[in-house]
Structures are given as C-alpha cells and as structure tokens.
Design a protein around this motif. Structure first.
Motif, PDB file in Angstrom:
ATOM      1  N   THR A 161     -10.333 -19.832  16.255  1.00 30.05           N
ATOM      2  CA  THR A 161     -10.554 -18.861  17.499  1.00 30.05           C
ATOM      3  C   THR A 161     -11.686 -19.288  18.321  1.00 30.05           C
ATOM      4  O   THR A 161     -11.715 -18.880  19.345  1.00 30.05           O
ATOM      5  N   SER A 162     -12.384 -20.225  17.968  1.00 34.08           N
ATOM      6  CA  SER A 162     -13.641 -20.865  18.985  1.00 34.08           C
ATOM      7  C   SER A 162     -12.966 -21.870  19.903  1.00 34.08           C
ATOM      8  O   SER A 162     -13.823 -22.225  20.679  1.00 34.08           O
ATOM      9  N   VAL A 163     -11.867 -22.206  19.777  1.00 37.01           N
ATOM     10  CA  VAL A 163     -11.193 -23.310  20.645  1.00 37.01           C
ATOM     11  C   VAL A 163     -10.693 -22.691  21.881  1.00 37.01           C
ATOM     12  O   VAL A 163      -9.884 -21.938  21.730  1.00 37.01           O
ATOM     13  N   ALA A 222     -13.276 -30.473  17.114  1.00 41.54           N
ATOM     14  CA  ALA A 222     -14.483 -29.645  17.281  1.00 41.54           C
ATOM     15  C   ALA A 222     -15.350 -30.555  18.181  1.00 41.54           C
ATOM     16  O   ALA A 222     -15.967 -29.865  18.986  1.00 41.54           O
ATOM     17  N   GLY A 264     -10.875 -20.776  10.644  1.00 40.45           N
ATOM     18  CA  GLY A 264     -11.422 -19.613  11.228  1.00 40.45           C
ATOM     19  C   GLY A 264     -12.147 -19.965  12.580  1.00 40.45           C
ATOM     20  O   GLY A 264     -12.303 -19.546  13.401  1.00 40.45           O
ATOM     21  N   GLN A 265     -12.341 -21.538  12.648  1.00 41.89           N
ATOM     22  CA  GLN A 265     -12.653 -22.281  13.769  1.00 41.89           C
ATOM     23  C   GLN A 265     -11.692 -22.117  14.789  1.00 41.89           C
ATOM     24  O   GLN A 265     -12.266 -22.444  15.994  1.00 41.89           O
ATOM     25  N   CYS A 272     -12.622 -26.420   9.308  1.00 47.14           N
ATOM     26  CA  CYS A 272     -12.680 -25.117   8.772  1.00 47.14           C
ATOM     27  C   CYS A 272     -11.658 -23.989   9.282  1.00 47.14           C
ATOM     28  O   CYS A 272     -11.509 -24.093  10.520  1.00 47.14           O
ATOM     29  N   GLY A 319      -6.686 -25.493   9.839  1.00 49.04           N
ATOM     30  CA  GLY A 319      -7.433 -27.037   9.718  1.00 49.04           C
ATOM     31  C   GLY A 319      -6.443 -28.085   9.397  1.00 49.04           C
ATOM     32  O   GLY A 319      -5.460 -28.113   9.144  1.00 49.04           O
ATOM     33  N   LEU A 363      -9.319 -29.228  13.093  1.00 48.20           N
ATOM     34  CA  LEU A 363     -10.538 -28.722  12.686  1.00 48.20           C
ATOM     35  C   LEU A 363     -10.836 -28.883  11.087  1.00 48.20           C
ATOM     36  O   LEU A 363      -9.907 -29.004  10.203  1.00 48.20           O
TER      37      LEU A 363
END
Ligand SMILES: Nc1ncnc2c1ncn2[C@@H]1O[C@H](COP(=O)(O)OP(=O)(O)O)[C@@H](O)[C@H]1O
Ligand SMILES: [Mg+2]
Length: 251
Positions: A100-102, A60, A97-98, A95, A41, A93
């Motif tokens: 992994t979505s990038v 994000a 854990g986010q 959060c 983060g 980011l």
C-alpha cells in the motif's frame, strides 16, 4: 522507443505466475525486466535467488530512490540479474502490507515509458483492495494465469471481468488474455477460455524440472532451452509481443 509493460496475475492458488513470468522473460527477444509486484511479498529472492540476493536490490529501495532521482537511475542501482540464464529482476517487497506504500500508478507509468526494455510485472494474486490495481491500469496488456481444475477456472472466471474493467476492454479484447498452465487436468484450455470469456493466449506445459529452475533456483542442464516449458514459452512470447505492440500503437 519505449517498451511494453505486461502484467501477469492469477485469481487464486499458486498456478505459476512467478515461474511463468520468469520463463517468458528468459526467452523474450529483447531485454525484459521482471518486476516482482506481488502484493503478498516477493518469492524471487528466496526462489530463483536461493536467498543470495543483494539486500538493497529491490522494489522497496526503488520507492525510496524515486523521491530523489529518476526511474532509470533507480533501476540501474536496484535491478539484479541473479544468474547468466536469468532475466534482470527488480525483486519484490519483503513485508506483507508494504504494497500500500508503493506509488504503483507513478511507477507503472514510468515503467511503461522506459526505453530499452520491456517490463513483465508479476502481480501475483489479484485482489481489488491490495493497492496494485493502479499498476495494472498502466499495462499495455494483462495475462491472467490459471490451472485447469474446476476450482481454478471458477476463480479465474470471477476475476476476468475485474481485469477487463481495469483496462476498460471487452471480453474479446486480447489486451486481457488467458494463459493456462497444465491444461487438460481436466479442462482443455479452449473450454476454460470460453468459460472465463477471455481470449486464449496459450498454454504452458506441466514441466516440473524446468519450472524448478525459475521457482527454486535449480541449475539449468545442457538441453534446458529445449525443455517443453522453454519451447512453448517462445510461442507465447511472440503472441504477447504482438498484442502489446498493437495496444501501444493504438494508445
Ligand atoms: N509449468 C509448470 N510446470 C510444472 N510446475 C510448475 C509450472 N509452473 C509453476 N510450477 C511450480 O508450481 C509451484 C508454484 O509456482 P509459482 O510460480 O511460485 O506460483 P505463483 O507465483 O502463482 O504462486 C512451484 O513449485 C513451481 O515450480
Ligand atoms: Mg508468485
């Protein structure tokens, strides 16, 4: 012509990756965009930005924008320059854990092709499993940042081969190099570089007053640009630009 993409990371602790990245970007002779790609983060909104950051200006939002638009358009919307003395920043980011979505690989290759700006990516602490590795692979050069304690040096030596693997380079290749913050406490920079089997990019001095401008949004004073941190950063930038430019020429 497209600019260079430089990744900066550390092994453990908090040696000053964010501060060093912002410092280097602030003295970069061309436009240098800071991408905050720390998988744990971002710190820049609360630090340099003192909490006053447009809520929709960040990585994000760029990830969402990229579904419907190109990178240049997304960056125009989402990059924020928090103060006249600061470089433009794409804030990280919110959060854990986010990360992994990038789509790091796609983002990295698009950033490496960006025209009109070089990009300095603050990748925070390197962890092979956090998903940011694909971004590192797209970089023209990587800079590993360490403090000079035995603990820091041991941790840095452990991950040096992993970063060299990401760029598929050997131990003497300057595309993965070492930047020591606050050397001689107690180990000298040259000795640390030898122990980590990394070429030495340089040192940044212990300069808490100037560092606080970048890490905590302290006000720069009249002679700030002549502070030890800002002065030494100019030398380092000349060296990184040469390494990044050569890497780009060889690609
Ligand atoms: N060159 C430096 N001299 C003195 N203090 C520094 C320096 N670089 C960083 N710091 C301080 O160290 C702390 C951590 O810095 P930060 O850049 O957030 O580390 P990281 O990104 O590695 O977690 C901050 O308080 C910052 O002001
Ligand atoms: Mg950081």
């Amino acid at each position: 012509m497209s600019g260079v993409l430089i990744g900066l990371a550390s092994a453990k602790g908090s040696p000053g990756v964010t501060t060093s990245t912002l410092t280097l970007a602030s003295v970069w002779p061309r436009t240098a965009l800071v991408l905050e790609a720390d998988p744990f983060g971002g710190d820049i909104r609360a630090g340099l930005g003192e909490g006053e950051w447009p809520s929709t200006a960040g990585l994000a939002e760029v990830v969402v924008d990229l579904r419907s638009t190109g990178l240049n358009e997304a960056l125009t919307r989402r990059v924020h320059k928090p103060a006249p003395h600061a470089p433009p920043v794409l804030a990280g980011l919110a959060c854990v854990g986010q990360a992994t979505s990038v789509p790091w690989s796609r983002l990295g290759s698009a950033l490496a092709r960006l025209t009109g700006a070089d990009v300095l990516a603050d990748c925070g602490r390197f962890a092979a499993a956090d998903g940011v590795a694909p971004l590192l692979r797209e970089c023209d050069a990587l800079v590993l940042i360490t403090a000079s304690s035995l603990r820091a040096v041991r941790a840095t030596a452990r991950i040096a081969p992993l970063l060299q693997e990401e760029l598929a380079v050997g131990p003497d290749d300057p595309r993965v190099s070492l930047l020591v913050v606050d050397a001689d406490e107690p180990y000298p920079a040259a000795q640390i570089a030898a122990a980590c089997r990394l070429p030495l990019l340089g040192e940044l001095p212990d300069d808490p007053r100037a560092a606080a401008v970048w890490s905590d949004g302290a006000r720069p004073w009249r002679a700030f640009t002549r502070s030890p941190l800002q002065r030494e950063a100019r030398h380092i930038v000349t060296r990184i630009m040469a390494i990044g430019g050569r890497a780009r020429g060889a690609a």
